[in-house]
Every structure is written in C-alpha cells, then in structure tokens.
Design an enzyme around this catalytic site. Sequence first.
Site, short mmCIF file in Angstrom:
data_model
loop_
_atom_site.label_atom_id
_atom_site.label_comp_id
_atom_site.label_asym_id
_atom_site.label_seq_id
_atom_site.Cartn_x
_atom_site.Cartn_y
_atom_site.Cartn_z
N ASP A 8 0.68 -1.17 0.11
CA ASP A 8 0.07 -0.06 0.04
C ASP A 8 0.99 1.17 -0.15
O ASP A 8 2.26 1.09 -0.28
CB ASP A 8 -1.19 -0.10 1.06
CG ASP A 8 -0.42 0.04 2.46
OD1 ASP A 8 0.66 0.41 2.68
OD2 ASP A 8 -1.05 0.30 3.57
N CYS A 65 3.00 -3.34 3.97
CA CYS A 65 2.17 -2.38 4.41
C CYS A 65 2.73 -1.51 5.59
O CYS A 65 3.93 -1.90 6.06
CB CYS A 65 0.68 -2.38 4.54
SG CYS A 65 0.17 -3.81 5.81
N THR A 67 2.28 -1.69 9.16
CA THR A 67 2.59 -2.59 10.24
C THR A 67 2.78 -4.26 9.48
O THR A 67 3.27 -5.04 10.43
CB THR A 67 1.33 -2.97 11.21
OG1 THR A 67 0.09 -3.32 10.34
CG2 THR A 67 0.94 -1.43 11.78
N HIS A 98 10.19 -22.89 8.91
CA HIS A 98 9.45 -23.68 9.70
C HIS A 98 7.95 -23.83 9.06
O HIS A 98 7.14 -24.67 9.06
CB HIS A 98 9.25 -23.32 10.85
CG HIS A 98 10.27 -23.68 11.85
ND1 HIS A 98 10.65 -23.11 13.29
CD2 HIS A 98 11.63 -24.27 11.62
CE1 HIS A 98 11.73 -23.92 13.71
NE2 HIS A 98 12.41 -24.23 12.67
C1 RB5 Z 1 -2.07 2.71 6.41
O1 RB5 Z 1 -2.12 3.74 7.22
C2 RB5 Z 1 -1.73 1.61 7.45
O2 RB5 Z 1 -3.17 1.45 8.12
C3 RB5 Z 1 -1.43 0.34 6.55
O3 RB5 Z 1 -0.43 0.62 5.92
C4 RB5 Z 1 -1.39 -0.70 7.32
O4 RB5 Z 1 -0.37 -0.66 8.52
C5 RB5 Z 1 -2.39 -1.66 8.04
O5 RB5 Z 1 -2.54 -2.73 8.33
#
Ligand code: RB5
Length: 144
Positions: A8, A65, A67, A98
């Site tokens: 993303d 993304c 997190t 694993h």
């Molecule tokens: C985007 O702000 C963030 O929510 C996305 O990159 C991700 O961390 C979602 O799990």
Amino acid sequence: MKIGICNDHAGYAYKIKLLELLKEKGYETTDFGTGSEESVDYPDFAHPLAEAVESGRVDCGIAMCGTGNGMAITLNKHQGIRAGLAWNTEIGRLVKAHNKANILVMPARFITYEMAVEIMETWLTTEFEGGRHSRRIAKIPICK
Ligand code: RB5
C-alpha cells in the site's frame, strides 16, 4: 524464480527499491501495485498477489504495508497462502524454514530499508526444513 510484490502507500518507497534489487539479482518480478504514496486500501493489492501465487503465475510473493498486519490478514484468507510477517532476520529465516511462507510480509513503517533487504534475502535463500513442519503446515487449510 518469479516473484510478485504488492504494497500500500506505506510500503511504496521500499517496494520501488526492492524491485530494482530483485531485478539486479536476476529474479523475474511482477508488481501488483500500488504505484504511488497516495492513500489506498491494502486488500485491493493483497488479493491479486494471493491469487497469482495460488494459481502459479508467480512462485512466491512479498507484501508490505505500514504494520504488515493488514496485508497478512488479507493474504491469509486465501487457502493456498501462508503469509508470514517478519520484522527481523531470524523471523525471516524461520518463516521459511518452519512455516514455508509463500508470501513474506514486512512492516515498512517499523523496519529500516536495510533491514527489509536483509529479511527478504534471508527468506529467499532459506530452505523449508520439512519433517515435523510438513505435518503442521498440512493441517493449516480449513477446506481442501
Ligand atoms: C495505512 O495507514 C496503514 O493502516 C496500513 O499501511 C497498514 O499498516 C495496515 O495494516
């Protein structure tokens, strides 16, 4: 080896550099987007990558993304996908050795680019250990 990659907006900057690195190393790559830092919804990019891995269009995938959790949660809805979130090199090794992760997920906002490279290279070059881990991963799908 054919590698698909998706991200993303939070993973875009690392994706561009990782794609270049993968090409330099001789991997065939397919970019499933997104193509800028404009805010998008990660499932729109995770599902196409998961489908490409499941169908064999690509051999494996890398997803990023902020997190990593949005990508991992979405990718793992697909029965043929084992998407593993890795934020350090040892987890990058274990998620292949694993868990035989066929998609590596990284949290772009919580690791440096250098760490992303190290984790990716470790995951790509580690072999699945098989044995007891084969039995375990065989029990993961909920419909066959
Ligand atoms: C985007 O702000 C963030 O929510 C996305 O990159 C991700 O961390 C979602 O799990």
